[in-house]
Design a protein around this motif. Structure first.
Motif, PDB file in Angstrom:
ATOM      1  N   ASP A 119      63.139  42.667 -63.598  1.00 41.95           N
ATOM      2  CA  ASP A 119      64.186  43.300 -64.401  1.00 41.95           C
ATOM      3  C   ASP A 119      65.525  43.288 -63.671  1.00 41.95           C
ATOM      4  N   LYS A 120      65.486  43.640 -62.390  1.00 41.54           N
ATOM      5  CA  LYS A 120      66.736  43.713 -61.633  1.00 41.54           C
ATOM      6  C   LYS A 120      67.315  42.324 -61.362  1.00 41.54           C
ATOM      7  N   ALA A 121      66.431  41.342 -61.187  1.00 40.92           N
ATOM      8  CA  ALA A 121      66.915  39.969 -61.015  1.00 40.92           C
ATOM      9  C   ALA A 121      67.574  39.465 -62.297  1.00 40.92           C
ATOM     10  N   ALA A 122      66.985  39.824 -63.446  1.00 41.67           N
ATOM     11  CA  ALA A 122      67.567  39.419 -64.730  1.00 41.67           C
ATOM     12  C   ALA A 122      68.930  40.074 -64.939  1.00 41.67           C
ATOM     13  N   LEU A 123      69.027  41.366 -64.604  1.00 41.09           N
ATOM     14  CA  LEU A 123      70.306  42.066 -64.734  1.00 41.09           C
ATOM     15  C   LEU A 123      71.350  41.448 -63.816  1.00 41.09           C
ATOM     16  N   LEU A 124      70.937  41.124 -62.592  1.00 47.70           N
ATOM     17  CA  LEU A 124      71.861  40.484 -61.655  1.00 47.70           C
ATOM     18  C   LEU A 124      72.334  39.149 -62.198  1.00 47.70           C
ATOM     19  N   THR A 157      53.588  42.806 -50.968  1.00 45.78           N
ATOM     20  CA  THR A 157      52.822  41.560 -51.048  1.00 45.78           C
ATOM     21  C   THR A 157      52.127  41.282 -49.720  1.00 45.78           C
ATOM     22  N   ARG A 158      52.807  41.602 -48.613  1.00 43.48           N
ATOM     23  CA  ARG A 158      52.183  41.446 -47.294  1.00 43.48           C
ATOM     24  C   ARG A 158      50.935  42.324 -47.181  1.00 43.48           C
ATOM     25  N   ILE A 159      51.011  43.550 -47.674  1.00 45.60           N
ATOM     26  CA  ILE A 159      49.848  44.442 -47.618  1.00 45.60           C
ATOM     27  C   ILE A 159      48.711  43.880 -48.463  1.00 45.60           C
ATOM     28  N   LYS A 160      49.048  43.337 -49.625  1.00 44.17           N
ATOM     29  CA  LYS A 160      48.018  42.743 -50.473  1.00 44.17           C
ATOM     30  C   LYS A 160      47.334  41.581 -49.759  1.00 44.17           C
ATOM     31  N   MET A 161      48.125  40.777 -49.044  1.00 45.47           N
ATOM     32  CA  MET A 161      47.549  39.653 -48.303  1.00 45.47           C
ATOM     33  C   MET A 161      46.639  40.137 -47.166  1.00 45.47           C
ATOM     34  N   MET A 162      46.957  41.289 -46.584  1.00 43.70           N
ATOM     35  CA  MET A 162      46.083  41.861 -45.551  1.00 43.70           C
ATOM     36  C   MET A 162      44.690  42.125 -46.107  1.00 43.70           C
ATOM     37  N   LEU A 163      44.658  42.458 -47.393  1.00 45.47           N
ATOM     38  CA  LEU A 163      43.390  42.818 -48.041  1.00 45.47           C
ATOM     39  C   LEU A 163      42.697  41.626 -48.680  1.00 45.47           C
ATOM     40  N   GLY A 164      43.285  40.441 -48.521  1.00 44.07           N
ATOM     41  CA  GLY A 164      42.613  39.234 -48.996  1.00 44.07           C
ATOM     42  C   GLY A 164      43.193  38.609 -50.235  1.00 44.07           C
ATOM     43  N   GLY A 165      44.324  39.150 -50.738  1.00 46.08           N
ATOM     44  CA  GLY A 165      44.942  38.538 -51.906  1.00 46.08           C
ATOM     45  C   GLY A 165      44.364  39.051 -53.209  1.00 46.08           C
ATOM     46  N   GLU A 166      44.318  38.182 -54.208  1.00 45.41           N
ATOM     47  CA  GLU A 166      43.960  38.585 -55.568  1.00 45.41           C
ATOM     48  C   GLU A 166      42.583  39.242 -55.673  1.00 45.41           C
ATOM     49  N   THR A 176      61.993  50.921 -56.784  1.00 45.19           N
ATOM     50  CA  THR A 176      62.611  51.669 -55.696  1.00 45.19           C
ATOM     51  C   THR A 176      63.999  52.184 -56.037  1.00 45.19           C
ATOM     52  N   SER A 177      64.298  53.355 -55.510  1.00 46.18           N
ATOM     53  CA  SER A 177      65.630  53.929 -55.650  1.00 46.18           C
ATOM     54  C   SER A 177      66.588  53.367 -54.610  1.00 46.18           C
ATOM     55  N   ALA A 178      66.077  52.541 -53.707  1.00 48.61           N
ATOM     56  CA  ALA A 178      66.899  51.989 -52.625  1.00 48.61           C
ATOM     57  C   ALA A 178      67.974  51.060 -53.177  1.00 48.61           C
ATOM     58  N   GLN A 179      69.109  51.067 -52.496  1.00 47.67           N
ATOM     59  CA  GLN A 179      70.166  50.101 -52.761  1.00 47.67           C
ATOM     60  C   GLN A 179      70.471  49.392 -51.446  1.00 47.67           C
ATOM     61  N   GLY A 180      70.258  48.082 -51.436  1.00 49.67           N
ATOM     62  CA  GLY A 180      70.427  47.321 -50.205  1.00 49.67           C
ATOM     63  C   GLY A 180      69.126  47.219 -49.435  1.00 49.67           C
ATOM     64  N   SER A 181      68.995  46.162 -48.663  1.00 49.81           N
ATOM     65  CA  SER A 181      67.734  45.884 -47.981  1.00 49.81           C
ATOM     66  C   SER A 181      67.410  46.886 -46.881  1.00 49.81           C
ATOM     67  N   ILE A 182      68.416  47.509 -46.271  1.00 49.11           N
ATOM     68  CA  ILE A 182      68.148  48.444 -45.171  1.00 49.11           C
ATOM     69  C   ILE A 182      67.339  49.637 -45.662  1.00 49.11           C
ATOM     70  N   ALA A 183      67.734  50.230 -46.782  1.00 48.98           N
ATOM     71  CA  ALA A 183      66.994  51.383 -47.315  1.00 48.98           C
ATOM     72  C   ALA A 183      65.588  50.988 -47.735  1.00 48.98           C
ATOM     73  N   ALA A 223      67.180  45.172 -52.599  1.00 55.16           N
ATOM     74  CA  ALA A 223      66.265  46.240 -52.176  1.00 55.16           C
ATOM     75  C   ALA A 223      64.897  46.055 -52.811  1.00 55.16           C
ATOM     76  N   GLN A 224      64.876  45.756 -54.117  1.00 58.30           N
ATOM     77  CA  GLN A 224      63.609  45.600 -54.825  1.00 58.30           C
ATOM     78  C   GLN A 224      62.820  44.418 -54.281  1.00 58.30           C
ATOM     79  N   ASP A 225      63.490  43.306 -54.018  1.00 59.41           N
ATOM     80  CA  ASP A 225      62.812  42.126 -53.486  1.00 59.41           C
ATOM     81  C   ASP A 225      62.258  42.392 -52.087  1.00 59.41           C
ATOM     82  N   THR A 226      62.997  43.174 -51.297  1.00 67.86           N
ATOM     83  CA  THR A 226      62.533  43.516 -49.946  1.00 67.86           C
ATOM     84  C   THR A 226      61.261  44.360 -50.009  1.00 67.86           C
ATOM     85  N   LEU A 227      61.265  45.361 -50.889  1.00 69.97           N
ATOM     86  CA  LEU A 227      60.070  46.198 -51.043  1.00 69.97           C
ATOM     87  C   LEU A 227      58.889  45.374 -51.543  1.00 69.97           C
TER      88      LEU A 227
END
Length: 481
Positions: free
Chosen positions: A425-430, A85-94, A267-274, A76-80
């Protein structure tokens, strides 16, 4: 020990070694399969020697439960984070060089220069070009935001179809486990496949498992909705093909209960759908509101006077008739997608850029004074003027247009930064959870090879016993003859 008992002992030993060797060989063959849980042949001592009673599968239900939760949260966190990141790229990146705030700052600077030299046609052309850049930035970003929503919607549809497929397959293996356990058969392979499906399901939606008699499992979502109980529950979703700011996407339903979107950068989401629902229905619409509020602000800033129809001025909508013909588009969602510069000031469209100075709908400079700069100073001052913005934009509701547009970038960056930290953090826990689970269930080649060496010695001992019995029988036969 009689010769008969010795032979039975040897035969039992050969049988045990054969079965244990088969189990060890299967472990070695599946050592690279992360879905495979190590098997162990468990022996008991009977009157005729050791006897294999069952093949046990390595497992740890507490670690498996934690692993499923970690998978759900990490996906879920990676999906968000991907959506932000896509929105940031819309604005031109860094450097955010494509953000409306960047173009607004440039428009303000050149407008001030033009106000100081209002007789310079080239400066008028430059300001008009900057205004076009602002409109184009708002248009492109708004279109990209709605494209992001459409892609999230399509990903939701794909995920729902995949979830339904996985649940159907889960039923197949769950039935094998349940029936096989009741019959006393070896169901370890079916258990491996069922656990593998569980991890795949948890990537799509938060899931918890309840074990019932005969190793039967019932599945529930993180909010308690029944996902699987003997048979899969219905997961439904109707995709929306085209998105605009005014379009609301459809809900995902599990057993008739709507799936709740995640909230927050962590995010409080669990799973990519949420998480996809959060992007489609929360993050992207909020950012769209910010773009619309920027568009509404600059339309008001560049309206010429209170005597003209509201918002008549430098910025109009796509057909050039913004509000002047009674349209109510100022309050419509998606304003940022249709804003444009009035053709009356664009040379390439037959306009006259000096109308910025003198007025488009009013004759603010009837004497055609070359030093006239009243309107230009009004526009320039508007950049620092405090304005009221909609609370749905989720940032400061009372500030200047430049501060608001900059705060929009800050909103994206703050959310993305929180999502990045949470993703790590969540990737490390996983990773730690998976490692702990694999320490229990994974196959160690060193251990299996050492076991095979022990089994080889057992085989040799049994072979010597058979040879000794053979010699004794031969001696008896020789003595009898």
């Amino acid at each position: 020990m009689s010769l008969s008992a010795a032979m039975k002992t040897a035969q039992s030993s050969f049988s045990n070694v054969g079965l244990q060797t088969a189990v060890a060989s299967k472990n070695i063959a599946n050592a690279s399969d992360t879905a495979y849980a190590r098997r162990a042949a468990i022996l008991i001592t009977a009157g005729s020697g050791a006897t294999v009673v069952e093949t046990q599968r390595a497992q740890n239900e507490a670690l498996l439960k934690q692993n499923l939760l970690s998978i759900s949260k990490s996906h879920a966190q990676d999906t968000l984070l991907g959506g932000l990141t896509r929105i940031k790229m819309m604005l031109g990146g860094e450097d955010y060089e494509l953000a409306p705030a960047t173009y607004l700052a440039k428009l303000r600077d050149n407008l001030q220069t033009f106000a100081d030299k209002p007789n310079e046609v080239s400066l008028a052309e430059t300001v008009v070009a900057d205004a076009v850049d602002v409109a184009n930035s708002l248009n492109a970003t708004s279109i990209a935001v709605q494209k992001l929503r459409a892609e999230a919607d399509a990903d939701i549809a794909t995920s729902v179809n995949e979830l339904n497929r996985l649940l159907q397959e889960f039923q197949t293996y769950n039935d094998k486990v349940r029936v096989g356990t009741a019959a006393g058969n070896d169901v370890n392979d079916a258990l491996d496949q069922r656990d593998k499906l569980l991890t795949q399901i948890s990537a799509l939606v938060g899931v918890s498992a309840l074990k019932r008699p005969n190793n039967d499992l019932a599945l529930y979502t993180s909010d308690g909705t029944v996902l699987f109980e003997t048979v899969p529950r219905s997961v439904t979703f109707v995709p929306t093909n085209t998105y605009t700011a005014a379009v609301t996407g459809n809900q995902v339903y599990i057993d008739g209960v709507a799936v709740q979107a995640g909230a927050g950068g962590n995010t409080s989401a669990q799973g990519s759908i949420a998480a996809l629902l959060q992007i489609r229905d929360n993050v992207a619409p909020t950012f769209q509101n910010q773009l619309d509020e920027i568009a509404r602000g600059i339309i008001g800033m560049f309206s010429e006077s209170v005597e003209t129809p509201p918002a008549s001025g430098t910025f109009v909508d796509t057909d050039g008739l913004f509000v002047r013909n009674g349209m109510a588009a100022l309050t419509d969602p998606g304003l940022a997608a249709v804003i444009k510069v009035n053709p009356a000031v664009i040379t390439a469209q037959g306009g006259e850029p000096m109308k910025l100075r003198d007025g488009i709908y009013i004759n603010a400079n009837p004497a055609n004074d070359a030093s006239f700069s009243v309107l230009l100073n009004k526009y320039s001052a508007g950049f620092e003027q405090t304005r009221t913005f909609d609370t749905d934009a989720a940032i400061d509701t009372s500030t200047s247009i430049l501060a608001f547009s900059t705060a929009s970038i800050g909103w994206v960056e703050q959310l993305r930064s929180a999502a990045t930290t949470a993703s790590d953090d969540k990737a490390a826990l996983l990773g730690r959870t998976q490692e702990a689970l694999l320490n229990v269930t994974a196959v160690s080649l060193d251990e299996e090879l050492a076991l095979l060496l022990d089994l080889e010695q057992s085989y040799k001992a049994s072979a010597k016993l058979v040879a000794a019995v053979d010699e004794m029988i031969a001696a008896l036969l020789s003595a009898a003859s």
